[in-house]
Design an enzyme around this catalytic site. Structure first.
Site, PDB file in Angstrom:
ATOM      1  N   GLU A  36       0.781  -1.237   0.000  1.00  0.00           N
ATOM      2  CA  GLU A  36       0.000   0.000   0.000  1.00  0.00           C
ATOM      3  C   GLU A  36       0.815   1.292   0.000  1.00  0.00           C
ATOM      4  OE1 GLU A  36      -2.971  -0.402   3.052  1.00  0.00           O
ATOM      5  OE2 GLU A  36      -4.104  -1.847   1.859  1.00  0.00           O
ATOM      6  N   GLU A  47      -5.715  -7.528  -1.737  1.00  0.00           N
ATOM      7  CA  GLU A  47      -6.532  -7.371  -0.536  1.00  0.00           C
ATOM      8  C   GLU A  47      -7.895  -6.811  -0.918  1.00  0.00           C
ATOM      9  OE1 GLU A  47      -4.952  -5.052   2.635  1.00  0.00           O
ATOM     10  OE2 GLU A  47      -2.946  -5.936   2.533  1.00  0.00           O
TER      11      GLU A  47
END
Length: 503
Positions: free
Chosen positions: A194, A314
């Site tokens: 991320e 995810e």
């Protein structure tokens, strides 16, 4: 995604599963997934050139202060991996932090009572990771290692921090690639989790351009192990357009990640629902019909234009709101059902196996054993076949050398409320050859009737029951196991004697 919201610790235990609907047809050739993998256009191919689909689960903890996957305070790690397999997940994404490479880093909160996790005693964090990788491979699961955090303290926007410089990131990536060289259970490394503002894509600033950093990190990995896939997440903002942390790959079409070894890049996006944070598209009057266009814009175009494979590394939700339920149903449909598209589809790993993800929950409930069958059920259409197991002794193809197939079955009642009950049956390969399929039969002593069954198909005639494997769990390596579950009524019956037959 705003991960500072996520990650609380909780704990504890009982288990059940759900059907893998739309199971993908078997290939006439050997089962796909053997050897190391590479990319071709939008697909991932195995060593034999067969397309494969990652349909997996995130199991976090190595990136936290525990320095090991969570839940081992409650259960044996092998039983967890067996349960993942029985539910039809074929890949584990294992987040870690660079802390695990520090001398003296030991795992915390592992329960060794009653023989649980016995072979992990005295091991450091990386040695425990070795055991998890090894057992996952035996079970026919692949592993993607995810550099989730520079240290266990929390997320970082960039791939480096003041205390963990880029040189450490590179050195640890190379160490991990070297550690698992020759072990094709580990198919690749997710370079950094991320990236977000001020990380940019294609801006040319060596200090913030994640695309350029991914090239440096990816080439470092491939210099040690050129067979690995390199998973590259997006950023948060591109050309003034923001999205989820790691979820914005709008720049990858114009500024692709270029590596010294071709056909190794898999782009990775993260996508979440309102239980994580609000986004403007959730309030659009056309929601959820607007979502395919949103996904196309941020990352789906890479797949649809045959540029590269896309792995949704995810995605998750508590499912508590109607918006989140609609979001998950729409996303699963967008990922392309396996029964229709086979492996020509988006890759994915759901967040998470763990129940202790504060803003999503997990596939397991808080007891660390019972399955959230509603959440798991949403994923049924995009689950995909398991891969060939490693270290199982093999089935040899011809059954020579006196190898024979045999199995045993064990029955456990997980809950009984009088008017009904839930039970789980574990099928174990007790023979010397891999099982290709199996059948379990029993006879009730009373008036019990099965009301539903998952991960197997059944017939019941009077008091006699026959359960046969589902498409995804018929293959069981030597000494391996799988399981199925069912509900029945009434409760209060005695445990029947089971007969397992290798078919």
């Amino acid at each position: 995604m705003f991960r500072s919201l996520r990650r609380t610790l909780c704990a504890a235990a009982a288990a059940l599963l759900l059907p893998l609907a739309g199971a993908h047809q078997a290939h006439a050739a050997a089962a796909p997934g053997a050897g190391y993998w590479h990319t071709s256009g939008r697909q991932i191919l195995d060593a034999a050139g067969q397309p494969v689909r990652i349909a997996g689960i995130n199991w976090f903890g190595f990136e936290t202060g525990n320095h090991v996957v969570h839940g081992l305070w409650s259960r044996d790690y092998k039983s967890m991996i067996d349960q993942m397999r029985s539910l039809g997940y074929n890949t584990i994404r294992l987040p870690y932090s660079d802390d695990v490479f520090k001398a003296g880093t030991m795992p915390e909160s592992i329960d060794f009572s009653g023989g649980k996790n016995a072979d992990l005693q005295g091991l450091n964090s990386l040695q425990v990771m070795d055991r998890i990788v090894s057992y996952a491979g035996q079970d026919g699961l692949k592993v993607i290692l995810d550099r989730h955090r520079p240290d266990s303290g929390g997320q970082s926007a960039l791939w480096y921090t003041a205390s963990v410089p880029e040189s450490t990131w590179i050195a640890d990536l190379k160490a991990l690639a070297a550690r698992y060289k020759g072990q094709d259970t580990v198919i690749g490394i997710d370079l950094h989790n991320e990236p977000h503002d001020p990380a940019c894509w294609g801006c040319g600033d060596q200090a913030t351009d994640w695309r350029l950093a991914a090239e440096r990190g990816g080439d470092a990995v491939l210099s040690v192990n050129p067979d690995l896939l390199v998973f590259v997440e997006g950023v948060q903002t591109y050309n003034g357009v923001s999205g989820w942390w790691g979820g914005n790959l709008m720049g990858a079409g114009q500024y692709p990640v270029r590596l010294d070894v071709p056909n190794r890049v898999v782009y990775s996006a993260h996508d979440y629902a309102t239980s994580v944070a609000q986004q403007s598209w959730f309030a659009d009057p056309s929601f959820p019909a607007n979502m395919p266009g949103i996904w196309d814009k941020y990352w789906g175009y890479l797949f649809k234009q045959n540029i590269a494979p896309v792995w949704v590394g995810e995605f998750g939700t508590t499912l508590q709101s109607a918006v989140d339920q609609k979001w998950l149903a729409a996303l699963v449909d967008y990922l392309r059902p396996t029964s229709t598209h086979g492996a020509d589809a988006f890759q994915w790993t759901f967040w998470s196996w763990n129940p202790n993800s504060g803003d999503t929950g997990g596939i397991l409930k808080d007891d660390w054993t019972t399955v959230d069958t509603v959440k798991d059920g949403y994923l049924a259409s995009v689950k995909a076949p398991l891969f060939p197991g490693s270290g199982s002794g093999g089935d040899g193809g011809g059954g020579g050398g006196g190898a024979s197939a045999a199995c045993g079955a064990a029955y456990t009642v997980s809950s009984d409320w009088g008017s009904g009950f839930n039970a789980q049956v574990t099928v174990t390969n007790t023979g010397t050859a891999a099982l290709k399929s199996w059948k379990v039969t029993w006879t009730w002593s009373g008036s019990q009737q099965i009301t539903s069954m998952w991960n197997a198909a059944y017939t019941q005639s009077g008091t006699g029951v026959t359960a046969v494997n589902a498409a995804h769990n018929g293959s069981v390596p030597v000494a391996g196991s799988t399981s199925f579950g069912f509900g029945g009524a009434p409760g209060g019956g005695t445990v029947p004697k089971l007969t397992c037959t290798a078919t």
